[in-house]
Design an enzyme around this catalytic site. Sequence first.
Site, PDB file in Angstrom:
ATOM      1  N   GLU A 125       0.957  -1.595  -0.162  1.00 61.24           N
ATOM      2  CA  GLU A 125       0.067  -0.003  -0.166  1.00 61.24           C
ATOM      3  C   GLU A 125       0.494   1.480  -0.192  1.00 61.24           C
ATOM      4  O   GLU A 125       1.522   2.113   0.821  1.00 61.24           O
ATOM      5  CB  GLU A 125      -1.345  -0.003   1.155  1.00 61.24           C
ATOM      6  CG  GLU A 125      -2.312   1.042   1.354  1.00 61.24           C
ATOM      7  CD  GLU A 125      -2.873   1.278   2.513  1.00 61.24           C
ATOM      8  OE1 GLU A 125      -3.879   1.598   2.224  1.00 61.24           O
ATOM      9  OE2 GLU A 125      -2.252   1.164   3.572  1.00 61.24           O
ATOM     10  N   HIS A 190      -6.956   4.723  -2.432  1.00 63.22           N
ATOM     11  CA  HIS A 190      -5.201   6.091  -2.320  1.00 63.22           C
ATOM     12  C   HIS A 190      -5.492   6.957  -3.750  1.00 63.22           C
ATOM     13  O   HIS A 190      -4.572   7.506  -4.333  1.00 63.22           O
ATOM     14  CB  HIS A 190      -4.494   6.105  -1.664  1.00 63.22           C
ATOM     15  CG  HIS A 190      -4.454   5.339   0.074  1.00 63.22           C
ATOM     16  ND1 HIS A 190      -4.906   6.748   0.795  1.00 63.22           N
ATOM     17  CD2 HIS A 190      -4.486   4.122   0.494  1.00 63.22           C
ATOM     18  CE1 HIS A 190      -4.972   6.147   2.173  1.00 63.22           C
ATOM     19  NE2 HIS A 190      -4.524   4.544   1.411  1.00 63.22           N
ATOM     20  N   HIS A 211     -10.678  -0.060   1.060  1.00 58.22           N
ATOM     21  CA  HIS A 211     -11.090  -0.087   2.057  1.00 58.22           C
ATOM     22  C   HIS A 211     -12.009   1.850   1.721  1.00 58.22           C
ATOM     23  O   HIS A 211     -11.437   2.777   1.771  1.00 58.22           O
ATOM     24  CB  HIS A 211     -10.351   0.578   3.317  1.00 58.22           C
ATOM     25  CG  HIS A 211      -8.980   1.759   2.906  1.00 58.22           C
ATOM     26  ND1 HIS A 211      -8.867   2.295   1.683  1.00 58.22           N
ATOM     27  CD2 HIS A 211      -8.200   1.649   3.411  1.00 58.22           C
ATOM     28  CE1 HIS A 211      -7.836   3.739   2.387  1.00 58.22           C
ATOM     29  NE2 HIS A 211      -7.201   2.476   3.249  1.00 58.22           N
ATOM     30  N   ASP A 269      -7.241  -3.120   8.492  1.00 62.71           N
ATOM     31  CA  ASP A 269      -6.784  -2.107   8.681  1.00 62.71           C
ATOM     32  C   ASP A 269      -5.705  -1.798   9.148  1.00 62.71           C
ATOM     33  O   ASP A 269      -5.199  -0.896   9.642  1.00 62.71           O
ATOM     34  CB  ASP A 269      -6.717  -0.698   7.677  1.00 62.71           C
ATOM     35  CG  ASP A 269      -5.906   0.174   7.135  1.00 62.71           C
ATOM     36  OD1 ASP A 269      -4.827  -0.305   6.582  1.00 62.71           O
ATOM     37  OD2 ASP A 269      -6.631   1.457   7.085  1.00 62.71           O
TER      38      ASP A 269
END
Length: 379
Positions: A125, A190, A211, A269
């Site tokens: 990530e 993101h 997410h 997460d």
Amino acid sequence: MILKNAKIVLEDEILENGYLIIHDNKIKAIGQGSVVEDGIDLKGKWILPGFIDCHVHGGYGVDFETGDQDRFQTFAKAVGQEGITKYLQASVTTDVVTMEKNFKAFGVYMNTKREGSICLGAHMEGPFIAVEKKGAHDEKLLIKPNIELTNQVIEWSNHHLKMMTYAGDLQDGSFTKFLIENKIEPSIGHTNMLASEFEKDYLLGAKHVTHLFNGMSGIEHQRPGLVVGAINHRDVLVEVISDGIHLQPEILRFIYQVKGAENICIITDAMNAKGLADGEYFLGQLPVIKTGMKVCLKSNGVLAGAGATYDHNVRTMKKYTNASMNELIKMTSINIAKQLNIFDQTGSLAPNKLADLVVLDHDLNVEMTIAEGKIVYEK
């Protein structure tokens, strides 16, 4: 090993008074009724497929970036208490020198004899994410998706890179194609992309979103973002941090209603402070403050990973959506096992599958976790 007198949650039914027999690392038999052989009497408790967390950075004082050389093993032995039997360990954005060191250490760990719950590989990530939606990633280290660097990471990790979060709008589709060709699950996140920009990656085969709602463009009628793209495509699997902090109860119900249990996977997460006392910690190189299950950047109060356990997130999702137990195991195990192409081995309870399972009490608290036939946690 025989587990008996249990409520066993199968894909499409529940055995109210069932037994499950484990031989070596696999499920040998599942049945209804009593057995005369000695076994563990579960006194009506639940047996579910073991939880699979495809997005967890760490907990209990360790994560991908922090802790000693045994940090990956430390986490594997601790995470069973949450009902997790398999997981992808996630990295955060670092400089390339640190990245090389961490992924090489991870690659060594993955090729050694391991104990506890089973790590399936790495979920990278960052740093290939958008500045506008960086969340708790170091802005000065962010770059566009880079095939050359990713090839290096694949080598450093001993080919154990399994998932990648990246901003799809920062590439022309070539990076998405590269990931798919290398059997790395592309996960869009993101990003400040438009829903229309998501189409190119979806058509190439990107069917996973990091997410949902957190760290992305949302639902704006004149500028529909990634949330809209993910919702409009029923077959896109969306990660959901159902800790009750990252998403409000109304949003959890909304996701459940519009996506259905078949297209959600619950994640934590979680970062290294999970399971530890409140106080100051680091996520990568950024200082954070943990208060209860909430973790925020010290600098600006932005959410920085999470401090909740997987079983907490399961209970929270159940509470706010009233999902059935058969729906719940889709969101904890079945869907992500299918996404990672391991459903023939794990993700549901069936004869000849790996004995990955969790025993829960009537309030869905973890009593026992079994990973590939071994008890890795017992209350």
